[in-house]
Design a protein around this motif. Structure first.
Motif, PDB file in Angstrom:
ATOM      1  N   UNK A 213       0.846  -1.190   0.000  1.00  0.00           N
ATOM      2  CA  UNK A 213       0.000   0.000   0.000  1.00  0.00           C
ATOM      3  C   UNK A 213       0.881   1.238   0.000  1.00  0.00           C
ATOM      4  N   UNK A 214       0.310   2.365  -0.422  1.00  0.00           N
ATOM      5  CA  UNK A 214       1.058   3.615  -0.524  1.00  0.00           C
ATOM      6  C   UNK A 214       0.380   4.691   0.314  1.00  0.00           C
ATOM      7  N   UNK A 215       1.180   5.389   1.114  1.00  0.00           N
ATOM      8  CA  UNK A 215       0.714   6.533   1.882  1.00  0.00           C
ATOM      9  C   UNK A 215       1.648   7.712   1.683  1.00  0.00           C
ATOM     10  N   UNK A 216       1.204   8.875   2.111  1.00  0.00           N
ATOM     11  CA  UNK A 216       2.020  10.083   1.964  1.00  0.00           C
ATOM     12  C   UNK A 216       1.983  10.930   3.210  1.00  0.00           C
ATOM     13  N   UNK A 227      -1.320   7.638  -6.472  1.00  0.00           N
ATOM     14  CA  UNK A 227      -0.437   6.612  -7.024  1.00  0.00           C
ATOM     15  C   UNK A 227      -0.879   5.229  -6.560  1.00  0.00           C
ATOM     16  N   UNK A 228      -1.271   5.136  -5.287  1.00  0.00           N
ATOM     17  CA  UNK A 228      -1.709   3.858  -4.759  1.00  0.00           C
ATOM     18  C   UNK A 228      -2.976   3.346  -5.421  1.00  0.00           C
ATOM     19  N   UNK A 229      -3.935   4.236  -5.632  1.00  0.00           N
ATOM     20  CA  UNK A 229      -5.181   3.842  -6.278  1.00  0.00           C
ATOM     21  C   UNK A 229      -4.915   3.327  -7.690  1.00  0.00           C
ATOM     22  N   UNK A 232      -1.190   0.316  -6.822  1.00  0.00           N
ATOM     23  CA  UNK A 232      -0.848  -0.541  -5.684  1.00  0.00           C
ATOM     24  C   UNK A 232      -1.990  -1.482  -5.306  1.00  0.00           C
ATOM     25  N   UNK A 233      -1.681  -2.363  -4.364  1.00  0.00           N
ATOM     26  CA  UNK A 233      -2.724  -3.203  -3.767  1.00  0.00           C
ATOM     27  C   UNK A 233      -3.634  -2.382  -2.872  1.00  0.00           C
ATOM     28  N   UNK A 234      -3.096  -1.275  -2.322  1.00  0.00           N
ATOM     29  CA  UNK A 234      -3.908  -0.496  -1.411  1.00  0.00           C
ATOM     30  C   UNK A 234      -3.315   0.858  -1.119  1.00  0.00           C
ATOM     31  N   UNK A 235      -3.969   1.567  -0.217  1.00  0.00           N
ATOM     32  CA  UNK A 235      -3.501   2.875   0.230  1.00  0.00           C
ATOM     33  C   UNK A 235      -3.574   2.933   1.751  1.00  0.00           C
TER      34      UNK A 235
END
Length: 292
Positions: A213-216, A227-229, A232-235
């Motif tokens: 997953x991606x966070x900021x 970017x995650x949406x 990635x698999x998730x956010x």
């Protein structure tokens, strides 16, 4: 990033991981951050109705300061499970304000209906804008050992490519078990930034059987979640990382605001939101009703 695009199923359902509180946001900064157990339970429950599958929890003392008190965490965990029984519960072991392994690991010894499914494991030290998070090799290894001994899956927090290599070392030592769940956190001043080059270099180095997953951090949350949406698999989203709804910092956000924005982005791209049951299966976690 080409590697990621070739290997990822971009139409798989999107995992939403909510970080509602953290250690740093204060009531003086925003009245919308949940601090008491009751407020955290209520926020997580509201967001669950909009697709949140995972809740990354911190606790606060009565004065609003960060707490490692397992009793407080137990109250929050039980309260969430009473309302959302299948929520994937994650507790923090952060070293940002606490150096003692014993205090950082306190929630890993909770049992029964208070036992977390997962716990955070930050895979290196770094500087934030105003403070440091210190995670020595010995501390990382010991926390991973305790999690393994107690059947708690690590939420692997990665801020740069070097931290991915630490995960591989732990895998080689038998301290991590697949599937591996990574939160890639971008935009911190001292680590990887919220751009495709930095994200791609991290993702390309992830071990097989990784879910990511991606966070900021701060104003980079919106970009990182985007970017995650897409990729990635998730956010990971929530007030722990960002208290503002807009880059201009004119409108304070609620956790629900931030979750709904991610849901709208996913809907626009034709991605469904992952159910909590599906996330449990994907990560190899016990179904609801079975011992953790």
């Amino acid at each position: 990033m080409l590697i990621c695009l070739q290997e990822c199923d971009l139409m798989q359902d999107l995992i939403i991981n909510l970080a509602p509180t953290g250690m740093m946001p204060t009531r003086q900064q925003t009245a919308l951050v949940p601090l008491t157990p009751q407020e955290i339970i209520a926020d997580v429950s509201k967001c669950a109705a909009h697709g949140v599958a995972m809740a990354h929890l911190h606790a606060r003392e009565a004065d609003g300061s960060a707490s490692s008190d397992p009793a407080l965490f137990a109250d929050i965990i039980r309260g969430i499970r009473a309302k959302v029984p299948d929520m994937v519960i994650i507790t923090t072991t952060s070293g940002r304000l606490e150096g003692s392994i014993e205090k950082r690991a306190a929630t890993l010894y909770l049992e029964g209906d208070a036992k977390p499914d997962m716990a955070s494991l930050t895979l290196g030290s770094m500087n934030f804008a105003t403070s440091a998070s210190v995670n020595s090799p010995q501390t990382i290894t010991r926390l991973a050992q305790i999690m393994l001994e107690h059947g708690i899956k690590p939420e692997l927090e990665v801020f740069d490519t070097g931290m991915v290599n630490v995960a591989k070392i732990l895998i080689d030592k038998g301290l991590l078990q697949a599937p591996y769940y990574f939160n890639i956190l971008l935009g911190n001043p001292g680590t990887s930034q919220a751009n495709l080059l930095h994200l791609g270099s991290i993702v390309a180095d992830l071990p097989p059987q990784s879910v990511w997953s991606v966070g900021g951090i701060g104003r980079f949350q919106t970009r990182a979640n985007g970017l995650g949406v897409v990729l990635a698999d998730g956010v990971r989203v929530g007030l722990e990382d960002n208290i503002w709804l807009d880059d201009g910092r004119t409108q304070l956000a609620s956790n629900l605001d931030l979750v709904q924005r991610v849901s709208i982005q996913a809907q626009a791209l034709g991605r469904n939101i992952a159910t909590r049951a599906a996330v449990r299966e994907k990560l190899g976690l016990a179904p609801v009703g079975l011992p953790l």
